[in-house]
Design an enzyme around this catalytic site. Structure first.
Site, PDB file in Angstrom:
ATOM      1  N   LYS A   1       6.450 -35.170   0.095  1.00 53.81           N
ATOM      2  CA  LYS A   1       5.484 -35.377   1.183  1.00 53.81           C
ATOM      3  C   LYS A   1       4.747 -36.702   0.999  1.00 53.81           C
ATOM      4  O   LYS A   1       4.485 -37.412   1.971  1.00 53.81           O
ATOM      5  CB  LYS A   1       4.457 -34.234   1.187  1.00 53.81           C
ATOM      6  CG  LYS A   1       5.073 -32.859   1.381  1.00 53.81           C
ATOM      7  CD  LYS A   1       4.058 -31.747   1.206  1.00 53.81           C
ATOM      8  CE  LYS A   1       3.536 -31.565  -0.194  1.00 53.81           C
ATOM      9  NZ  LYS A   1       4.491 -31.093  -1.193  1.00 53.81           N
TER      10      LYS A   1
ATOM     11  N   GLY B   1       0.618 -33.166  -6.767  1.00 55.46           N
ATOM     12  CA  GLY B   1       1.031 -34.433  -7.369  1.00 55.46           C
ATOM     13  C   GLY B   1       1.978 -35.094  -6.400  1.00 55.46           C
ATOM     14  O   GLY B   1       3.101 -34.623  -6.201  1.00 55.46           O
ATOM     15  N   HIS B   2       1.511 -36.130  -5.730  1.00 58.69           N
ATOM     16  CA  HIS B   2       2.304 -36.784  -4.685  1.00 58.69           C
ATOM     17  C   HIS B   2       2.694 -38.185  -5.156  1.00 58.69           C
ATOM     18  O   HIS B   2       1.844 -38.960  -5.576  1.00 58.69           O
ATOM     19  CB  HIS B   2       1.493 -36.854  -3.380  1.00 58.69           C
ATOM     20  CG  HIS B   2       1.191 -35.503  -2.805  1.00 58.69           C
ATOM     21  ND1 HIS B   2       0.493 -35.312  -1.645  1.00 58.69           N
ATOM     22  CD2 HIS B   2       1.515 -34.251  -3.245  1.00 58.69           C
ATOM     23  CE1 HIS B   2       0.395 -34.009  -1.383  1.00 58.69           C
ATOM     24  NE2 HIS B   2       1.001 -33.353  -2.351  1.00 58.69           N
TER      25      HIS B   2
ATOM     26  N   ASP C   1       6.494 -30.194  -3.673  1.00 57.70           N
ATOM     27  CA  ASP C   1       7.243 -31.331  -4.219  1.00 57.70           C
ATOM     28  C   ASP C   1       8.415 -31.753  -3.337  1.00 57.70           C
ATOM     29  O   ASP C   1       9.453 -32.201  -3.832  1.00 57.70           O
ATOM     30  CB  ASP C   1       7.744 -31.024  -5.646  1.00 57.70           C
ATOM     31  CG  ASP C   1       6.600 -30.676  -6.578  1.00 57.70           C
ATOM     32  OD1 ASP C   1       5.506 -31.236  -6.409  1.00 57.70           O
ATOM     33  OD2 ASP C   1       6.806 -29.833  -7.473  1.00 57.70           O
TER      34      ASP C   1
ATOM     35  N   GLN D   1       1.158 -28.822  -1.558  1.00 54.49           N
ATOM     36  CA  GLN D   1       2.024 -27.662  -1.877  1.00 54.49           C
ATOM     37  C   GLN D   1       3.076 -27.512  -0.769  1.00 54.49           C
ATOM     38  O   GLN D   1       3.371 -28.473  -0.077  1.00 54.49           O
ATOM     39  CB  GLN D   1       1.212 -26.371  -2.050  1.00 54.49           C
ATOM     40  CG  GLN D   1       0.332 -26.336  -3.301  1.00 54.49           C
ATOM     41  CD  GLN D   1      -0.934 -27.160  -3.193  1.00 54.49           C
ATOM     42  OE1 GLN D   1      -1.741 -26.959  -2.307  1.00 54.49           O
ATOM     43  NE2 GLN D   1      -1.135 -28.087  -4.095  1.00 54.49           N
TER      44      GLN D   1
HETATM   45  P1  GDP Z   1       5.295 -34.230  -3.156  1.00 56.56           P
HETATM   46  O1  GDP Z   1       4.433 -33.419  -4.038  1.00 56.56           O
HETATM   47  O2  GDP Z   1       5.827 -33.458  -2.000  1.00 56.56           O
HETATM   48  O3  GDP Z   1       4.652 -35.518  -2.700  1.00 56.56           O
HETATM   49  O4  GDP Z   1       6.568 -34.635  -4.035  1.00 56.56           O
HETATM   50  P2  GDP Z   1       6.562 -35.147  -5.579  1.00 56.56           P
HETATM   51  O5  GDP Z   1       6.061 -36.530  -5.606  1.00 56.56           O
HETATM   52  O6  GDP Z   1       5.897 -34.161  -6.462  1.00 56.56           O
HETATM   53  O7  GDP Z   1       8.090 -35.054  -5.916  1.00 56.56           O
HETATM   54  C1  GDP Z   1       9.059 -35.789  -5.243  1.00 56.56           C
HETATM   55  C2  GDP Z   1       9.808 -36.667  -6.252  1.00 56.56           C
HETATM   56  O8  GDP Z   1      10.992 -37.156  -5.660  1.00 56.56           O
HETATM   57  C3  GDP Z   1       9.016 -37.909  -6.662  1.00 56.56           C
HETATM   58  O9  GDP Z   1       9.340 -38.217  -8.002  1.00 56.56           O
HETATM   59  C4  GDP Z   1       9.562 -38.985  -5.734  1.00 56.56           C
HETATM   60  O10 GDP Z   1       9.416 -40.295  -6.245  1.00 56.56           O
HETATM   61  C5  GDP Z   1      11.001 -38.581  -5.632  1.00 56.56           C
HETATM   62  N1  GDP Z   1      11.687 -38.924  -4.378  1.00 56.56           N
HETATM   63  C6  GDP Z   1      11.170 -38.982  -3.134  1.00 56.56           C
HETATM   64  N2  GDP Z   1      12.158 -39.184  -2.216  1.00 56.56           N
HETATM   65  C7  GDP Z   1      13.302 -39.257  -2.917  1.00 56.56           C
HETATM   66  C8  GDP Z   1      14.664 -39.429  -2.553  1.00 56.56           C
HETATM   67  O11 GDP Z   1      15.033 -39.511  -1.385  1.00 56.56           O
HETATM   68  N3  GDP Z   1      15.572 -39.450  -3.560  1.00 56.56           N
HETATM   69  C9  GDP Z   1      15.225 -39.320  -4.876  1.00 56.56           C
HETATM   70  N4  GDP Z   1      16.184 -39.366  -5.783  1.00 56.56           N
HETATM   71  N5  GDP Z   1      13.944 -39.147  -5.259  1.00 56.56           N
HETATM   72  C10 GDP Z   1      13.008 -39.111  -4.294  1.00 56.56           C
HETATM   73  P1  IMO Z   2       2.514 -30.630  -4.361  1.00 60.76           P
HETATM   74  O1  IMO Z   2       1.413 -30.951  -3.375  1.00 60.76           O
HETATM   75  C1  IMO Z   2       4.732 -27.576  -6.538  1.00 60.76           C
HETATM   76  C2  IMO Z   2       2.510 -24.009  -7.771  1.00 60.76           C
HETATM   77  C3  IMO Z   2       2.276 -23.813  -9.252  1.00 60.76           C
HETATM   78  C4  IMO Z   2       2.245 -22.296  -9.316  1.00 60.76           C
HETATM   79  C5  IMO Z   2       1.547 -21.921  -8.015  1.00 60.76           C
HETATM   80  C6  IMO Z   2       0.058 -21.650  -8.161  1.00 60.76           C
HETATM   81  O2  IMO Z   2       2.736 -31.668  -5.385  1.00 60.76           O
HETATM   82  O3  IMO Z   2       3.745 -30.227  -3.617  1.00 60.76           O
HETATM   83  P2  IMO Z   2      -2.056 -23.203  -8.576  1.00 60.76           P
HETATM   84  O4  IMO Z   2      -2.360 -24.151  -9.689  1.00 60.76           O
HETATM   85  O5  IMO Z   2      -2.032 -23.852  -7.236  1.00 60.76           O
HETATM   86  O6  IMO Z   2      -2.899 -21.968  -8.590  1.00 60.76           O
HETATM   87  O7  IMO Z   2      -0.553 -22.700  -8.896  1.00 60.76           O
HETATM   88  O8  IMO Z   2       1.735 -23.005  -7.126  1.00 60.76           O
HETATM   89  N1  IMO Z   2       2.046 -25.322  -7.245  1.00 60.76           N
HETATM   90  C7  IMO Z   2       2.862 -26.324  -6.900  1.00 60.76           C
HETATM   91  N2  IMO Z   2       4.204 -26.428  -6.992  1.00 60.76           N
HETATM   92  N3  IMO Z   2       4.019 -28.569  -5.973  1.00 60.76           N
HETATM   93  C8  IMO Z   2       2.680 -28.466  -5.836  1.00 60.76           C
HETATM   94  O9  IMO Z   2       1.937 -29.360  -5.163  1.00 60.76           O
HETATM   95  C9  IMO Z   2       2.039 -27.321  -6.354  1.00 60.76           C
HETATM   96  N4  IMO Z   2       0.752 -26.914  -6.403  1.00 60.76           N
HETATM   97  C10 IMO Z   2       0.778 -25.674  -6.945  1.00 60.76           C
HETATM   98  O10 IMO Z   2       3.324 -24.348 -10.018  1.00 60.76           O
HETATM   99  O11 IMO Z   2       3.552 -21.792  -9.258  1.00 60.76           O
HETATM  100 MG    MG Z   3       4.285 -32.816  -6.041  1.00 57.42          MG
END
Ligand code: GDP
Ligand code: IMO
Ligand code: MG
Length: 455
Positions: free
Chosen positions: A16, A40-41, A13, A229
């Site tokens: 990316k 979840g991106h 998270d 991840q």
């Molecule tokens: P990923 O899994 O690495 O793609 O990241 P996620 O989407 O799960 O989580 C990142 C969260 O931060 C999302 O809700 C984005 O919309 C939000 N986000 C991304 N860049 C920024 C930033 O610079 N500032 C803030 N406040 N939110 C951001």
């Molecule tokens: P993105 O791509 C954050 C964590 C789960 C758990 C562990 C194992 O959005 O960054 P799994 O279901 O993969 O066997 O769970 O890994 N986990 C993540 N945490 N971002 C993710 O993906 C994750 N994918 C798995 O919460 O701790």
């Molecule tokens: Mg994510």
């Protein structure tokens, strides 16, 4: 040399998805090569929010091919749901999406096993998985005899193979308590009917993606690899056993995609300006106090896939330096910097104390990490709202000092800074360009050798 990869350096998270969406403009192919529907991106553009899981975050741009390779564990129903969601909002998928015939398929029994083995049957502290069947599907892949790949769905013996696996799984489930334990027996005919429908829907997208990608690199196409991840969740190099079941650090790019590492000439390591983690396992800098609440509320730190509140803490430079080295990072992208506004002081963990000894290396055993007491450097905070800042030099002095210190501790330059979720809220330092076709940076701008960094 055509490849860039985007790798999370923390526990996932790191934003990316946002970065991949932006960098897609300068690439021809975007590749998801490990993980599955546990990812979840998020991409935010012009007030619209997109949540992507199995489909690469490049899908929102025209003129690119999005590839899901054989290293991914693929839940057909999830991909179809995602495709439908995108198409209902006007995103044309057409032949833009390719799915590897080598990708292992997630079946309902994987989800059941995930629930049971990370819960009542595990006997230990729960990993807190996303419950998407990821670990059990990878386990069957490695075990081989009970595995089905996407290409198998189109073979004449699919029904027979499925029936055999269902029989074995039902015996296994009966041994785990069966219906009395809330485990319903699997119905091979019903599962076959569902998966035959999924297979028909996905058929136009199924391809030998290894051959496709090797052809693409050899004609000079620019590839962007989208890590899922984070490196600390890597099955081999992360905080085992509190990890995911794939190589989510940079080491997984080649094995997951089939593209040799020599075609990757730039690795961008993505970090949040602080730390988060979802699920179990140690988070040495965790703040269960008003600081943690500030980070969770301002950063909206709730899981994209499971909506669980994310655990939050200060930036951990010991952990991120380890993963920057492990993933071979050239440049850093520091995301969510805006979330730190309003704190009197900001802290960076630059060493751990473990059993009374100060260490700067990341421990290989999770129990040592559990015992690690973070040693912090404290820097002045800032009050200014950063969300409208578009130039590095326009950031408050304290924010620049904070970024500089992160770059120093990790031994890599901070090239990208994000100050909000939207595509536009991104600062490219010194006009940095990240097109896959760009040459290797001249020696003078290369990061110092990691061993030169003092932590
Ligand atoms: P990923 O899994 O690495 O793609 O990241 P996620 O989407 O799960 O989580 C990142 C969260 O931060 C999302 O809700 C984005 O919309 C939000 N986000 C991304 N860049 C920024 C930033 O610079 N500032 C803030 N406040 N939110 C951001
Ligand atoms: P993105 O791509 C954050 C964590 C789960 C758990 C562990 C194992 O959005 O960054 P799994 O279901 O993969 O066997 O769970 O890994 N986990 C993540 N945490 N971002 C993710 O993906 C994750 N994918 C798995 O919460 O701790
Ligand atoms: Mg994510």
């Amino acid at each position: 040399m055509p490849g860039t990869c985007v790798i999370g350096l923390q526990w996932g998270d790191e934003a990316k998805g946002k970065l991949v969406d932006i960098l897609t403009e300068e690439h021809d192919v975007v590749v998801r090569y490990q993980g599955g529907a546990n990812a979840g991106h998020t991409v935010v553009s012009g007030g619209q929010t997109w949540k992507l899981s199995l489909i690469p975050s490049g899908i929102l741009r025209d003129g690119v091919t999005c590839v899901v390779t054989g290293g991914v564990v693929l839940d057909p129903a999830s991909v179809i749901r995602e495709m439908d969601g995108l198409e209902s909002r006007g995103v044309k998928i057409g032949r833009k999406l390719l799915l590897s015939d080598r990708a292992h398929v997630v079946f309902p029994w994987h989800v059941t096993e995930d629930r049971l083995l990370d819960g009542s049957l595990s006997g230990g502290e729960a990993i807190g998985t996303t419950g998407r069947g990821i670990g059990p599907c990878y386990r069957d892949k490695v075990g081989r005899s009970l595995a089905i790949r996407l290409g198998d769905l189109y073979r004449p013996d699919f029904r027979e193979k499925l029936a055999h696996i269902v029989e074995v799984k039902n015996r296994l489930f009966a041994g785990w308590g069966g219906a009395a334990a809330g485990i319903q027996p699997l119905d091979a005919a019903a599962i076959h009917a569902d998966y035959a429908l999924h297979a028909a829907r996905l058929e136009p997208h199924v391809a030998d993606t290894t051959a496709f990608l090797l052809d693409e690199v050899e004609v000079g196409k620019r590839l962007l690899f989208e890590g899922a991840q984070g490196s600390l969740l890597d099955i081999d190099h992360g905080t085992f056993p509190f990890v995911t079941s794939s190589n989510s650090s940079g080491v997984g790019v080649s094995s997951g995609s089939g593209v040799p590492g020599r075609w990757v000439n730039r690795v961008i390591g993505v970090v949040k300006a602080y730390s988060t983690r979802v699920g179990g396992g140690p988070l040495p800098t965790e703040q269960i106090n008003p600081i943690g609440e500030h980070l969770r509320e301002r950063g909206r730190e709730y899981g994209t896939v499971t909506m669980r509140p994310r655990r939050c803490g200060w930036f951990d430079a010991v952990a991120a330096r380890y993963t920057a080295r492990l993933s071979g990072v050239d440049h850093l992208a520091v995301m969510l910097l805006d979330v730190l506004s309003g704190l009197d002081e900001v802290k960076i963990c630059s060493a751990y104390e473990i059993d009374g000894k100060r260490v700067t290396h990341f421990p290989s055993h999770v129990d040592d990490l559990k015992n690690a007491r973070p040693v912090y450097e404290t820097l002045p905070g800032w009050d200014e709202d950063l969300t409208e800042v578009r130039g590095y030099d326009d950031l408050p002095r304290q924010a620049r000092a904070y970024l500089d210190r992160i770059g120093e501790l990790l031994g890599r330059p901070v090239a990208i800074v994000s100050v909000g979720p939207d595509r536009a809220q991104t600062i490219f330092r010194h006009g940095a360009s990240f097109g896959g076709g760009a040459a290797t940076p001249p020696a003078s701008t290369r990061p110092p050798h990691p061993s030169a960094a003092k932590v």
